[in-house]
Design a protein around this motif. Structure first.
Motif, PDB file in Angstrom:
ATOM      1  N   GLY A  21     -11.388  -7.564  -2.517  1.00  0.00           N
ATOM      2  CA  GLY A  21     -10.457  -8.512  -1.390  1.00  0.00           C
ATOM      3  C   GLY A  21      -9.240  -8.829  -1.942  1.00  0.00           C
ATOM      4  O   GLY A  21      -8.349  -8.679  -1.442  1.00  0.00           O
ATOM      5  N   VAL A  22      -9.359  -9.227  -3.044  1.00  0.00           N
ATOM      6  CA  VAL A  22      -7.769  -9.442  -3.836  1.00  0.00           C
ATOM      7  C   VAL A  22      -7.005  -8.139  -4.073  1.00  0.00           C
ATOM      8  O   VAL A  22      -5.998  -8.369  -3.671  1.00  0.00           O
ATOM      9  CB  VAL A  22      -8.084 -10.308  -5.207  1.00  0.00           C
ATOM     10  CG1 VAL A  22      -6.644 -10.466  -5.843  1.00  0.00           C
ATOM     11  CG2 VAL A  22      -8.599 -11.563  -4.997  1.00  0.00           C
ATOM     12  N   TYR A  23      -7.677  -7.130  -4.418  1.00  0.00           N
ATOM     13  CA  TYR A  23      -7.186  -5.917  -4.357  1.00  0.00           C
ATOM     14  C   TYR A  23      -6.176  -5.552  -3.044  1.00  0.00           C
ATOM     15  O   TYR A  23      -5.191  -5.097  -3.122  1.00  0.00           O
ATOM     16  CB  TYR A  23      -8.015  -4.782  -4.934  1.00  0.00           C
ATOM     17  CG  TYR A  23      -7.342  -3.324  -5.417  1.00  0.00           C
ATOM     18  CD1 TYR A  23      -6.885  -3.021  -6.573  1.00  0.00           C
ATOM     19  CD2 TYR A  23      -7.299  -2.513  -4.072  1.00  0.00           C
ATOM     20  CE1 TYR A  23      -6.247  -1.761  -6.723  1.00  0.00           C
ATOM     21  CE2 TYR A  23      -6.941  -1.161  -4.261  1.00  0.00           C
ATOM     22  CZ  TYR A  23      -5.951  -0.902  -5.499  1.00  0.00           C
ATOM     23  OH  TYR A  23      -5.683   0.370  -5.872  1.00  0.00           O
ATOM     24  N   ARG A  24      -7.150  -5.596  -2.100  1.00  0.00           N
ATOM     25  CA  ARG A  24      -6.660  -5.191  -0.973  1.00  0.00           C
ATOM     26  C   ARG A  24      -5.381  -6.115  -0.545  1.00  0.00           C
ATOM     27  O   ARG A  24      -4.594  -5.511  -0.033  1.00  0.00           O
ATOM     28  CB  ARG A  24      -7.706  -5.363  -0.057  1.00  0.00           C
ATOM     29  CG  ARG A  24      -7.242  -5.043   1.493  1.00  0.00           C
ATOM     30  CD  ARG A  24      -8.472  -5.437   2.482  1.00  0.00           C
ATOM     31  NE  ARG A  24      -8.052  -5.187   3.970  1.00  0.00           N
ATOM     32  CZ  ARG A  24      -8.662  -5.405   4.943  1.00  0.00           C
ATOM     33  NH1 ARG A  24      -9.775  -6.025   5.018  1.00  0.00           N
ATOM     34  NH2 ARG A  24      -8.222  -5.142   6.167  1.00  0.00           N
ATOM     35  N   LEU A  25      -5.454  -7.382  -0.768  1.00  0.00           N
ATOM     36  CA  LEU A  25      -4.349  -8.280  -0.203  1.00  0.00           C
ATOM     37  C   LEU A  25      -3.395  -8.168  -1.225  1.00  0.00           C
ATOM     38  O   LEU A  25      -2.233  -8.152  -0.425  1.00  0.00           O
ATOM     39  CB  LEU A  25      -5.047  -9.556  -0.225  1.00  0.00           C
ATOM     40  CG  LEU A  25      -3.874 -10.841  -0.091  1.00  0.00           C
ATOM     41  CD1 LEU A  25      -3.413 -10.659   1.411  1.00  0.00           C
ATOM     42  CD2 LEU A  25      -4.612 -12.244  -0.273  1.00  0.00           C
ATOM     43  N   ALA A  26      -3.410  -7.955  -2.416  1.00  0.00           N
ATOM     44  CA  ALA A  26      -2.235  -7.573  -3.303  1.00  0.00           C
ATOM     45  C   ALA A  26      -1.539  -6.468  -2.990  1.00  0.00           C
ATOM     46  O   ALA A  26      -0.205  -6.655  -2.786  1.00  0.00           O
ATOM     47  CB  ALA A  26      -2.650  -7.810  -4.787  1.00  0.00           C
ATOM     48  N   MET A  27      -2.124  -5.394  -2.662  1.00  0.00           N
ATOM     49  CA  MET A  27      -1.780  -4.162  -2.402  1.00  0.00           C
ATOM     50  C   MET A  27      -1.178  -3.978  -1.052  1.00  0.00           C
ATOM     51  O   MET A  27       0.109  -3.699  -0.922  1.00  0.00           O
ATOM     52  CB  MET A  27      -2.891  -3.005  -2.364  1.00  0.00           C
ATOM     53  CG  MET A  27      -3.363  -2.710  -3.757  1.00  0.00           C
ATOM     54  SD  MET A  27      -2.139  -2.293  -4.959  1.00  0.00           S
ATOM     55  CE  MET A  27      -2.011  -0.339  -4.661  1.00  0.00           C
ATOM     56  N   ALA A  28      -1.546  -4.935  -0.162  1.00  0.00           N
ATOM     57  CA  ALA A  28      -0.919  -4.983   1.248  1.00  0.00           C
ATOM     58  C   ALA A  28       0.370  -5.746   1.434  1.00  0.00           C
ATOM     59  O   ALA A  28       1.222  -5.353   2.152  1.00  0.00           O
ATOM     60  CB  ALA A  28      -1.864  -5.737   2.214  1.00  0.00           C
ATOM     61  N   PHE A  29       0.479  -6.863   0.307  1.00  0.00           N
ATOM     62  CA  PHE A  29       1.688  -7.795   0.274  1.00  0.00           C
ATOM     63  C   PHE A  29       2.773  -6.881  -0.203  1.00  0.00           C
ATOM     64  O   PHE A  29       4.053  -7.093   0.382  1.00  0.00           O
ATOM     65  CB  PHE A  29       1.353  -8.762  -0.666  1.00  0.00           C
ATOM     66  CG  PHE A  29       2.585  -9.835  -0.911  1.00  0.00           C
ATOM     67  CD1 PHE A  29       2.671 -10.850   0.064  1.00  0.00           C
ATOM     68  CD2 PHE A  29       3.484  -9.520  -1.924  1.00  0.00           C
ATOM     69  CE1 PHE A  29       3.785 -11.581   0.190  1.00  0.00           C
ATOM     70  CE2 PHE A  29       4.604 -10.549  -1.764  1.00  0.00           C
ATOM     71  CZ  PHE A  29       4.693 -11.546  -0.780  1.00  0.00           C
ATOM     72  N   GLY A  30       2.464  -5.935  -0.974  1.00  0.00           N
ATOM     73  CA  GLY A  30       3.469  -4.888  -1.258  1.00  0.00           C
ATOM     74  C   GLY A  30       4.689  -5.286  -2.416  1.00  0.00           C
ATOM     75  O   GLY A  30       5.804  -4.777  -2.289  1.00  0.00           O
ATOM     76  N   SER A  31       4.406  -6.082  -3.213  1.00  0.00           N
ATOM     77  CA  SER A  31       5.310  -6.478  -4.429  1.00  0.00           C
ATOM     78  C   SER A  31       5.141  -5.216  -5.350  1.00  0.00           C
ATOM     79  O   SER A  31       4.299  -4.537  -5.570  1.00  0.00           O
ATOM     80  CB  SER A  31       5.035  -7.488  -4.939  1.00  0.00           C
ATOM     81  OG  SER A  31       3.716  -7.818  -5.561  1.00  0.00           O
TER      82      SER A  31
END
Length: 341
Positions: free
Chosen positions: A164-174
């Motif tokens: 879930g963290v991986y999905r969120l971090a990648m989606a945030f797009g930094s």
């Protein structure tokens, strides 16, 4: 599909299709007056996930406050799917005093989660925040800045072994993601452990609004909302390049070995090659110059802003990048002319 769930907290509820601005009591002053945090809850008419946005767990970290406020009060959320919980100032006592920690108590609110009733002042505050506004959520983004006298390039931090963290971090797009567990008591660490994927976003320095970073963070929130279907008009962004600094990857805060006045030769976000001089430390007479060199090729994600140091003070935060990222960064430097000052 319609949303039939009210967002409830101890003392109230927000029905679907409504927005509420509340000041929620988390403690009391010496005079018995309430210490209240501002909370905006937007409960969409259509079904979707529940997300929290938090800022100013450290009272002097201001950039994230503006990010959360703009999402809550300037974005068109009429088509929001799901529920948005916005907490722009978690550490109200610290914010009022414009200091990092809880004044008087001298405790770090961001080492006090998930909190505990009947415990210390900071843990009681953390418990009321966490139980009412974090536990009901499906994921969250916690905004921070560097501490006083330093600055960070915008980057995300999270436990990338958690799907879930991986999905969120990648989606945030930094462009930069630091893969790390949140220390014990941090909001992101405790929420993630409770099954609420959470990332920290580090951006800029304390005691100021930095518009470019705020806008970049807002773009990251839009991208995350697109990933989770909360705003259909948005799309997930690609930052152009990305490096994930794993726990096994090389990263370090370079520290001063001598006291003096610092001349930093690179800005936050610069690529430096192994052996290049990052900073020079001199005495008031510009004698006894001590050069600080990069121990490996990497990206400066944090640098000193206050140009005076004692031995042992941090100078810059350097993280290793892979060869493909290095090539992209070298190309950008050639085009834009950024880099050594």
């Amino acid at each position: 599909m319609g949303n039939d769930r009210a967002f409830t907290y101890n003392g109230g509820a927000v029905p679907p299709g409504e927005t509420q601005n509340i000041r929620y009591g988390i403690s009391e002053t010496y005079l018995g007056d309430p210490v209240r945090i501002p909370v905006t809850i937007v409960n969409g008419e259509r079904d979707g996930p529940t997300c929290f946005l938090t800022a100013a767990a450290h009272g002097d970290e201001l950039n994230g406050i503006e990010v959360v406020r703009e999402v809550a009060h300037e974005w068109d959320l009429s088509d929001l799917r799901g529920t948005l919980v916005c907490l722009p100032v978690l550490n109200v006592p610290g914010f009022l005093a414009q200091q990092r920690y809880l004044p008087v108590y001298d405790r770090d609110l961001n080492r006090s989660f998930p909190g505990k009733p009947g415990s210390t002042s900071s843990k009681r505050m953390a418990h009321r925040i966490y139980a009412n506004f974090i536990e009901p959520c499906d994921f969250g983004i916690d905004f921070h800045t560097s501490t006083r006298g330093r600055t960070n390039m915008l980057h995300a931090r999270g436990d990338m072994t958690d799907e879930g963290v991986y999905r969120l971090a990648m989606a945030f797009g930094s462009s930069v993601i630091i893969d790390s567990d949140g220390p014990s008591g941090t909001l992101r660490g405790e929420a993630t452990a409770d099954g609420i994927p959470t990332i920290t976003v580090e951006m800029g320095e304390a005691h100021r609004f930095q518009r470019r970073l705020i806008d970049d963070a807002l773009a990251g929130v839009r991208s995350a909302f697109a990933e989770y279907g909360m705003l259909e008009t948005e799309s997930v962004r690609w930052p152009g390049w990305r490096t994930i600094v794993a726990g096994s990857g090389e990263k370090t805060w370079l520290r001063a070995d001598s006291g003096g006045i610092v001349d930093t030769h690179y800005e936050s976000g610069s690529l430096v090659q192994e052996g290049e001089r990052i900073a020079t430390i001199t005495n008031p007479f510009k004698e006894d110059a001590v050069g600080v060199k990069a121990p490996f090729t990497g990206l400066l994600i944090g640098v000193l802003e206050n140009p005076v140091v004692y031995p042992g003070n941090p100078l810059c935060h350097l993280v290793e990048v892979d060869e493909s990222t290095e090539r992209v960064l070298e190309s950008e430097t050639t085009v834009s002319g950024t880099g050594s000052r």
